[in-house]
Design a protein around this motif. Sequence first.
Motif, PDB file in Angstrom:
ATOM      1  N   SER A 157       0.427   5.472 -10.258  1.00  0.00           N
ATOM      2  CA  SER A 157      -0.825   6.055  -9.269  1.00  0.00           C
ATOM      3  C   SER A 157      -1.055   7.654  -9.945  1.00  0.00           C
ATOM      4  O   SER A 157      -0.299   8.397 -10.049  1.00  0.00           O
ATOM      5  CB  SER A 157      -0.460   6.258  -7.799  1.00  0.00           C
ATOM      6  OG  SER A 157      -1.338   7.186  -7.096  1.00  0.00           O
ATOM      7  N   TYR A 208       7.209   5.210  -9.882  1.00  0.00           N
ATOM      8  CA  TYR A 208       6.128   4.848  -8.791  1.00  0.00           C
ATOM      9  C   TYR A 208       5.537   3.591  -9.348  1.00  0.00           C
ATOM     10  O   TYR A 208       4.637   3.546 -10.347  1.00  0.00           O
ATOM     11  CB  TYR A 208       5.130   5.875  -8.550  1.00  0.00           C
ATOM     12  CG  TYR A 208       4.327   5.466  -7.338  1.00  0.00           C
ATOM     13  CD1 TYR A 208       4.488   5.323  -6.134  1.00  0.00           C
ATOM     14  CD2 TYR A 208       2.896   4.698  -7.721  1.00  0.00           C
ATOM     15  CE1 TYR A 208       3.388   4.827  -5.153  1.00  0.00           C
ATOM     16  CE2 TYR A 208       2.152   4.183  -6.970  1.00  0.00           C
ATOM     17  CZ  TYR A 208       2.345   4.384  -5.553  1.00  0.00           C
ATOM     18  OH  TYR A 208       1.497   3.768  -4.510  1.00  0.00           O
TER      19      TYR A 208
ATOM     20  N   GLY B 306      -2.695   5.774  -4.044  1.00  0.00           N
ATOM     21  CA  GLY B 306      -0.945   5.560  -4.093  1.00  0.00           C
ATOM     22  C   GLY B 306      -0.552   6.025  -2.421  1.00  0.00           C
ATOM     23  O   GLY B 306       0.167   5.194  -2.174  1.00  0.00           O
ATOM     24  N   VAL B 307      -0.879   7.281  -2.124  1.00  0.00           N
ATOM     25  CA  VAL B 307      -0.151   7.516  -0.860  1.00  0.00           C
ATOM     26  C   VAL B 307      -0.849   6.628   0.118  1.00  0.00           C
ATOM     27  O   VAL B 307      -0.021   6.296   1.353  1.00  0.00           O
ATOM     28  CB  VAL B 307      -0.820   9.222  -0.492  1.00  0.00           C
ATOM     29  CG1 VAL B 307       0.451  10.161  -1.167  1.00  0.00           C
ATOM     30  CG2 VAL B 307      -1.985   9.527  -0.838  1.00  0.00           C
ATOM     31  N   VAL B 309      -1.300   3.633  -0.165  1.00  0.00           N
ATOM     32  CA  VAL B 309      -0.597   2.270  -0.047  1.00  0.00           C
ATOM     33  C   VAL B 309       0.673   2.649   0.411  1.00  0.00           C
ATOM     34  O   VAL B 309       1.376   1.819   1.200  1.00  0.00           O
ATOM     35  CB  VAL B 309      -0.168   1.901  -1.460  1.00  0.00           C
ATOM     36  CG1 VAL B 309       0.546   0.483  -1.598  1.00  0.00           C
ATOM     37  CG2 VAL B 309      -1.552   1.635  -2.240  1.00  0.00           C
ATOM     38  N   LEU B 310       1.249   3.916   0.248  1.00  0.00           N
ATOM     39  CA  LEU B 310       2.896   4.195   0.742  1.00  0.00           C
ATOM     40  C   LEU B 310       2.614   4.165   2.163  1.00  0.00           C
ATOM     41  O   LEU B 310       3.507   3.785   2.860  1.00  0.00           O
ATOM     42  CB  LEU B 310       3.520   5.669   0.217  1.00  0.00           C
ATOM     43  CG  LEU B 310       3.838   5.362  -1.226  1.00  0.00           C
ATOM     44  CD1 LEU B 310       4.131   6.820  -1.769  1.00  0.00           C
ATOM     45  CD2 LEU B 310       4.922   4.660  -1.356  1.00  0.00           C
ATOM     46  N   THR B 312       0.473   2.581   4.240  1.00  0.00           N
ATOM     47  CA  THR B 312       0.349   1.302   4.660  1.00  0.00           C
ATOM     48  C   THR B 312       1.561   0.393   4.776  1.00  0.00           C
ATOM     49  O   THR B 312       1.795  -0.126   5.950  1.00  0.00           O
ATOM     50  CB  THR B 312      -0.784   0.386   3.721  1.00  0.00           C
ATOM     51  OG1 THR B 312      -1.865   1.221   3.696  1.00  0.00           O
ATOM     52  CG2 THR B 312      -1.011  -0.796   4.301  1.00  0.00           C
ATOM     53  N   ASP B 313       2.361   0.573   3.730  1.00  0.00           N
ATOM     54  CA  ASP B 313       3.706  -0.151   3.902  1.00  0.00           C
ATOM     55  C   ASP B 313       4.551   0.719   5.067  1.00  0.00           C
ATOM     56  O   ASP B 313       5.203   0.134   5.697  1.00  0.00           O
ATOM     57  CB  ASP B 313       4.818   0.490   2.394  1.00  0.00           C
ATOM     58  CG  ASP B 313       4.092  -0.456   1.358  1.00  0.00           C
ATOM     59  OD1 ASP B 313       3.298  -1.327   1.551  1.00  0.00           O
ATOM     60  OD2 ASP B 313       4.502  -0.067   0.260  1.00  0.00           O
ATOM     61  N   ALA B 314       4.371   1.948   5.093  1.00  0.00           N
ATOM     62  CA  ALA B 314       5.153   2.767   6.235  1.00  0.00           C
ATOM     63  C   ALA B 314       4.622   2.140   7.519  1.00  0.00           C
ATOM     64  O   ALA B 314       5.576   2.094   8.555  1.00  0.00           O
ATOM     65  CB  ALA B 314       5.104   4.206   6.071  1.00  0.00           C
ATOM     66  N   GLU B 316       3.383  -0.639   8.324  1.00  0.00           N
ATOM     67  CA  GLU B 316       3.825  -1.940   8.759  1.00  0.00           C
ATOM     68  C   GLU B 316       5.520  -1.759   9.184  1.00  0.00           C
ATOM     69  O   GLU B 316       5.894  -2.404  10.200  1.00  0.00           O
ATOM     70  CB  GLU B 316       3.950  -2.895   7.533  1.00  0.00           C
ATOM     71  CG  GLU B 316       4.154  -4.349   7.993  1.00  0.00           C
ATOM     72  CD  GLU B 316       3.647  -5.417   6.945  1.00  0.00           C
ATOM     73  OE1 GLU B 316       2.315  -5.451   6.782  1.00  0.00           O
ATOM     74  OE2 GLU B 316       4.568  -6.083   6.521  1.00  0.00           O
ATOM     75  N   GLU B 317       6.189  -1.140   8.357  1.00  0.00           N
ATOM     76  CA  GLU B 317       7.675  -0.945   8.683  1.00  0.00           C
ATOM     77  C   GLU B 317       7.743  -0.258   9.973  1.00  0.00           C
ATOM     78  O   GLU B 317       8.721  -0.580  10.804  1.00  0.00           O
ATOM     79  CB  GLU B 317       8.384   0.053   7.565  1.00  0.00           C
ATOM     80  CG  GLU B 317       9.530   0.207   7.706  1.00  0.00           C
ATOM     81  CD  GLU B 317       9.952   1.050   6.534  1.00  0.00           C
ATOM     82  OE1 GLU B 317       9.440   1.545   5.476  1.00  0.00           O
ATOM     83  OE2 GLU B 317      11.133   1.742   6.895  1.00  0.00           O
ATOM     84  N   VAL B 414       0.550  15.881  -0.077  1.00  0.00           N
ATOM     85  CA  VAL B 414       1.710  15.958  -0.752  1.00  0.00           C
ATOM     86  C   VAL B 414       1.167  16.752  -2.114  1.00  0.00           C
ATOM     87  O   VAL B 414       0.215  16.837  -2.493  1.00  0.00           O
ATOM     88  CB  VAL B 414       1.833  14.300  -1.657  1.00  0.00           C
ATOM     89  CG1 VAL B 414       2.883  14.284  -2.904  1.00  0.00           C
ATOM     90  CG2 VAL B 414       1.840  13.382  -0.449  1.00  0.00           C
ATOM     91  N   GLU B 438       4.707   9.024   4.404  1.00  0.00           N
ATOM     92  CA  GLU B 438       5.778   8.367   5.219  1.00  0.00           C
ATOM     93  C   GLU B 438       6.032   9.029   6.575  1.00  0.00           C
ATOM     94  O   GLU B 438       6.345   8.436   7.555  1.00  0.00           O
ATOM     95  CB  GLU B 438       6.969   7.965   4.200  1.00  0.00           C
ATOM     96  CG  GLU B 438       6.597   7.168   3.162  1.00  0.00           C
ATOM     97  CD  GLU B 438       6.399   7.992   1.774  1.00  0.00           C
ATOM     98  OE1 GLU B 438       5.898   9.044   1.883  1.00  0.00           O
ATOM     99  OE2 GLU B 438       7.117   7.550   0.763  1.00  0.00           O
ATOM    100  N   ARG B 439       6.390  10.328   6.193  1.00  0.00           N
ATOM    101  CA  ARG B 439       6.931  11.100   7.466  1.00  0.00           C
ATOM    102  C   ARG B 439       5.706  11.120   8.623  1.00  0.00           C
ATOM    103  O   ARG B 439       6.046  11.306   9.833  1.00  0.00           O
ATOM    104  CB  ARG B 439       7.560  12.484   7.205  1.00  0.00           C
ATOM    105  CG  ARG B 439       8.638  12.397   6.351  1.00  0.00           C
ATOM    106  CD  ARG B 439       9.152  13.282   5.818  1.00  0.00           C
ATOM    107  NE  ARG B 439       9.420  14.610   6.899  1.00  0.00           N
ATOM    108  CZ  ARG B 439      10.003  15.820   6.374  1.00  0.00           C
ATOM    109  NH1 ARG B 439      10.156  16.015   5.050  1.00  0.00           N
ATOM    110  NH2 ARG B 439      10.204  17.013   7.203  1.00  0.00           N
TER     111      ARG B 439
END
Lengths: 461, 461
Positions: A157, A208, B306-307, B309-310, B312-314, B316-317, B414, B438-439
């Motif tokens: 990315s 990444y 990129g962030v 996607v991160l 989006t993953d977070a 779901e988690e 970021v 993520e946070r």
Amino acid sequence: MKPLFEPRSIAVIGASRSPGKIGHTIMKNIIEYGYKGRIYPINPKADKILGYKAYKSVLEVPDEIDMAIIVVPEQIVLKVAEECGRKGVKVLVVIASGFSEVGNIEAERKLVEIARRYGMRVLGPNIFGITYTPAKLNATFGPKDVLEGPIAFITQSGALGIALMGWTIMEEIGISALVSMGNMADIDVIDVSKYLAGDPNTRVITIYLEGLKPGTGRKFIEEMKKVTAKKPVIVIKAGRSKRGAAAAASHTGSLAGSDNLYQAAFKQAGIIRAYTTEEMFDWARAFASQPLPRGEETIIITNGGGVGVLATDAAEEHNVKLLDPSPELKEKFKKAMPWFGSARNPVDLTGQAIVENYVEALRIAFESGEIHNIILLYCRTAILDPRDLAKAVIKLYEEYKETNYSKPLVAGFVGGEDVREAVRLLNKNGIPAYPSAERAVASIAKMIWYMRYLNKIKSRK
Amino acid sequence: MKPLFEPRSIAVIGASRSPGKIGHTIMKNIIEYGYKGRIYPINPKADKILGYKAYKSVLEVPDEIDMAIIVVPEQIVLKVAEECGRKGVKVLVVIASGFSEVGNIEAERKLVEIARRYGMRVLGPNIFGITYTPAKLNATFGPKDVLEGPIAFITQSGALGIALMGWTIMEEIGISALVSMGNMADIDVIDVSKYLAGDPNTRVITIYLEGLKPGTGRKFIEEMKKVTAKKPVIVIKAGRSKRGAAAAASHTGSLAGSDNLYQAAFKQAGIIRAYTTEEMFDWARAFASQPLPRGEETIIITNGGGVGVLATDAAEEHNVKLLDPSPELKEKFKKAMPWFGSARNPVDLTGQAIVENYVEALRIAFESGEIHNIILLYCRTAILDPRDLAKAVIKLYEEYKETNYSKPLVAGFVGGEDVREAVRLLNKNGIPAYPSAERAVASIAKMIWYMRYLNKIKSRK
């Protein structure tokens, strides 16, 4: 691949005199970061750019060119690539976007075709550039002052990569190479990882990753196995959720694939998986400076019961084995603390602990054959300035560093501004330090995991 | 309990003229933090301490005393406690250690007996004190300059508590109350939580817990249910591993009990469980300033794939439902971004995004009835200064704050030093901001979880 990291000469095609333009920023970064090779700005409308003579085309440059950085609009990328080929350029760093990431697959295919015809390699397109600090090369339009160090960072990315570039500077994380992968039309994550596995300036590789090129899964496992046999590799695989995978597909066009497949591939390849960028760099910090563990037995030394308990919980969670000290060892620790301290593990020096208690306990830990790994914790107390403690720990660490007693040491210091200073001081002097107990434990856990992996593959041979 | 948080007068028994001594530091903190009530240092050997007339005993003080802070050695604690009782003191804050935490159960029992006899309450023993910022009270020997805000922090660990006190100052986290629990001979976590549930200056309660007093499990659930019905409670339960539990037992002498029991109790009581101190304060920050979610539908707005996607993953988690925007909503977002952006969720404004794109997209998100929660992400780019973005976001946020459009907003930015500044700026202005995607996601996830819990208990009634 060497010309990608250590080019002897660089042409910046699309170099610009206008501050703010990418073709300007890249030129500026290359010059100001201290690149020692020859620099040739290519711009048909300029005579000089940032003090360097400009040429209308690479074909006019009276010198060999190792690397051509292409910053022109997509429409003329193929034309200048062709010129580069005729010029004998070795590697194209294609910053330009507008290729497969927006569905323009044909142009990307042609770009690779041209490169193949002339024996050139291609990084990109759609990237922010490459940094290799041992060669004083910062050929990116990201922040300039990347710090030197042994951590390589490969990113699929661009935006995140640039943002994290700034973040490593702020966090004083030393970088060897920073490679933007973009569309991976030619050079991919495997190529770069393999090269860095042989790079003496890189100790740990962080990646990444959003997805591999279709059909490269098997190759990825086989090749990355070779890399991890030499160096630890830490990967964030983004797009692990279904929705995240879809987002990744629309972002880099990569086939994300099932996360289970990636999980299995990483395991087989000995890759350490991180879930957040903070984790990735936390762990990389530990690998960057510490010797590999020689065993499982880990000791926690603390001045606070609470952080000791938090660290103990984290140790179990991260599968770190805490040593049960022998009676002799306990006896020794007992002498390093006030009477109401605890010589069990966590070794609790109590809130009354002063520098001497820590130094004594650390000395025992370094010299004890029972202990393989050390987690050093500190809570800010009124009687012990964290900076004094940091200085003493650094001194002791230096003393044991090149000896047989050397073993992994990580630190978790909790508190305010002066604690932050102490953490920085430790990190600067090669002791991985974190603002919490949990992050210190997680970092050493990954080193221990990697030790187990290496032992396993060794025992198979 | 009120005299514990808002005493009209304080006696510091064991106040000292010697800098570095606990009895000195506490006096100093009380005075310098700006306590407006009356202060009476008690010390038989001094005439004046830090400018205040000293008395030989509380019995000599010609005034009522609400709170007596006891800093004398354990051996004379009972004697002064008796005097406090005779004087009519309302609450004892027993800093002194040497009680049940070192096996001296008898003295602790007697202390409580004396308190009961005279109708006094006891905080401690073995604590670092109490802070209640709305009353300008910092009666601790920790750092002085605690920042005012709506987060209460209750801690069973002294050293960790003091260290985190410093940490909140550095991280600019605003505190309402900070209570060191120590051995909980009398006042316990439940008492303090209940009081703070009714405190208008506290919006969220955070607790570092090692263990409850034996036999109080059922009561804990019942009472904390009432607390969480009013305010969110976030707990770190340390000693969750077997070994950690043993360490906790040796640390605070608390019966740690099976972690499964705690887990079940927290769930029943509607308590949010954190696993690291960073998480706890991250989440508290969100609760401290944001309105509660009114629904599940969450949108991510980003300038970096990129962030996105991160995040989006977070999501779901952490069980955050990402909205599928209606065609109409997508149409609106499309107009707020460059042509190659994405109006799906994550809404990707692309690396070309400028302040206006963000403002426009945020405006749409605030005004859309489809969206309940907003996650705002930013990666450092050359064309958008994070501080400019922060300022624009703050302005917009203020505009919608008191309206029907108001909804929870969290930010993940970021990058390097200027991004850190932007994050601070956002936090200072009531927008919870974090240095990673993520946070930010995890924080809003906890707000949504709490909304679900409240809805569940409401529907039961």
